[in-house]
Design an enzyme around this catalytic site. Sequence first.
Site, PDB file in Angstrom:
ATOM      1  N   VAL A   4       0.170  -0.418 -20.416  1.00 48.95           N
ATOM      2  CA  VAL A   4       1.069  -0.989 -19.419  1.00 48.95           C
ATOM      3  C   VAL A   4       1.219  -2.478 -19.732  1.00 48.95           C
ATOM      4  O   VAL A   4       0.256  -3.154 -20.101  1.00 48.95           O
ATOM      5  CB  VAL A   4       0.575  -0.751 -17.975  1.00 48.95           C
ATOM      6  CG1 VAL A   4      -0.697  -1.511 -17.679  1.00 48.95           C
ATOM      7  CG2 VAL A   4       1.646  -1.122 -16.967  1.00 48.95           C
ATOM      8  N   GLU A   5       2.427  -2.980 -19.638  1.00 44.78           N
ATOM      9  CA  GLU A   5       2.680  -4.396 -19.884  1.00 44.78           C
ATOM     10  C   GLU A   5       2.284  -5.157 -18.617  1.00 44.78           C
ATOM     11  O   GLU A   5       2.703  -4.806 -17.518  1.00 44.78           O
ATOM     12  CB  GLU A   5       4.165  -4.604 -20.239  1.00 44.78           C
ATOM     13  CG  GLU A   5       4.484  -5.974 -20.787  1.00 44.78           C
ATOM     14  CD  GLU A   5       4.562  -7.028 -19.719  1.00 44.78           C
ATOM     15  OE1 GLU A   5       3.910  -8.084 -19.896  1.00 44.78           O
ATOM     16  OE2 GLU A   5       5.241  -6.801 -18.704  1.00 44.78           O
ATOM     17  N   SER A   6       1.469  -6.185 -18.763  1.00 45.68           N
ATOM     18  CA  SER A   6       0.819  -6.815 -17.614  1.00 45.68           C
ATOM     19  C   SER A   6       1.769  -7.552 -16.673  1.00 45.68           C
ATOM     20  O   SER A   6       1.553  -7.555 -15.463  1.00 45.68           O
ATOM     21  CB  SER A   6      -0.309  -7.745 -18.069  1.00 45.68           C
ATOM     22  OG  SER A   6       0.196  -8.783 -18.869  1.00 45.68           O
ATOM     23  N   ASP A  21      -1.868  -6.805   5.192  1.00 50.54           N
ATOM     24  CA  ASP A  21      -3.149  -6.235   4.785  1.00 50.54           C
ATOM     25  C   ASP A  21      -3.473  -6.794   3.407  1.00 50.54           C
ATOM     26  O   ASP A  21      -2.578  -6.979   2.573  1.00 50.54           O
ATOM     27  CB  ASP A  21      -3.069  -4.708   4.709  1.00 50.54           C
ATOM     28  CG  ASP A  21      -3.005  -4.060   6.074  1.00 50.54           C
ATOM     29  OD1 ASP A  21      -3.716  -4.523   6.980  1.00 50.54           O
ATOM     30  OD2 ASP A  21      -2.253  -3.082   6.227  1.00 50.54           O
ATOM     31  N   HIS A  69      -3.468   1.842   3.677  1.00 51.59           N
ATOM     32  CA  HIS A  69      -4.295   1.485   2.523  1.00 51.59           C
ATOM     33  C   HIS A  69      -4.401   2.634   1.518  1.00 51.59           C
ATOM     34  O   HIS A  69      -4.295   2.427   0.306  1.00 51.59           O
ATOM     35  CB  HIS A  69      -5.714   1.104   2.957  1.00 51.59           C
ATOM     36  CG  HIS A  69      -5.794  -0.007   3.947  1.00 51.59           C
ATOM     37  ND1 HIS A  69      -4.816  -0.948   4.138  1.00 51.59           N
ATOM     38  CD2 HIS A  69      -6.775  -0.340   4.806  1.00 51.59           C
ATOM     39  CE1 HIS A  69      -5.180  -1.808   5.066  1.00 51.59           C
ATOM     40  NE2 HIS A  69      -6.376  -1.463   5.501  1.00 51.59           N
ATOM     41  N   GLU A  70      -4.636   3.818   2.031  1.00 51.90           N
ATOM     42  CA  GLU A  70      -4.812   4.982   1.160  1.00 51.90           C
ATOM     43  C   GLU A  70      -3.553   5.242   0.346  1.00 51.90           C
ATOM     44  O   GLU A  70      -3.608   5.515  -0.859  1.00 51.90           O
ATOM     45  CB  GLU A  70      -5.168   6.220   2.001  1.00 51.90           C
ATOM     46  CG  GLU A  70      -6.459   6.111   2.780  1.00 51.90           C
ATOM     47  CD  GLU A  70      -6.321   5.464   4.165  1.00 51.90           C
ATOM     48  OE1 GLU A  70      -7.269   5.591   4.951  1.00 51.90           O
ATOM     49  OE2 GLU A  70      -5.275   4.837   4.470  1.00 51.90           O
ATOM     50  N   CYS A  88       1.053  -3.423   7.118  1.00 46.75           N
ATOM     51  CA  CYS A  88       0.758  -2.268   7.962  1.00 46.75           C
ATOM     52  C   CYS A  88       2.087  -1.627   8.351  1.00 46.75           C
ATOM     53  O   CYS A  88       2.994  -2.329   8.816  1.00 46.75           O
ATOM     54  CB  CYS A  88      -0.014  -2.690   9.205  1.00 46.75           C
ATOM     55  SG  CYS A  88      -0.240  -1.346  10.392  1.00 46.75           S
TER      56      CYS A  88
END
Length: 154
Positions: free
Chosen positions: A74-76, A59, A93-94, A52
Amino acid sequence: MSDNIYQNLEQLGGATVLPDDPKTAILESVQNPQADVDYVVRFTAPEFTSLCPMTAQPDFAHLVIDYIPDQLLVESKSLKLFLGAFRNHGAFHEDCTVSIARRLIDEINPKWLRIGGYWYPRGGIPIDVFYAFGEVPKGVWLPEQGVAGYRGRG
């Protein structure tokens, strides 16, 4: 296979350090060897954490990232390190959810991408954040994300 599409990867197969900040984390990509077909790639991060920005309290979220690649994947491991960089990053969060999507879009330019951020409650209110980019190509099987809405203890 004469061309090694993995030769430029720097993080996979070696010791790495968790980045301090998502902005400095390196997202790596590789050529999509199946670029002539539309298909969905799903990454699930059920233990995503951030902080937060006001209280520095942790969070937690269950993230589901789906994308239809174009020329790049994308390489994991780099994605895992990028997501881990949020562990000490303060943002709402957003902002976390949409920032992840936008960074992936900038890196791999997928045909389509969506992210579901299913955040666990703090202060009694769960916050779920959803973002999508592009149009789903015709004929692609797109499974539901499968994360139930928050129900509490019941």
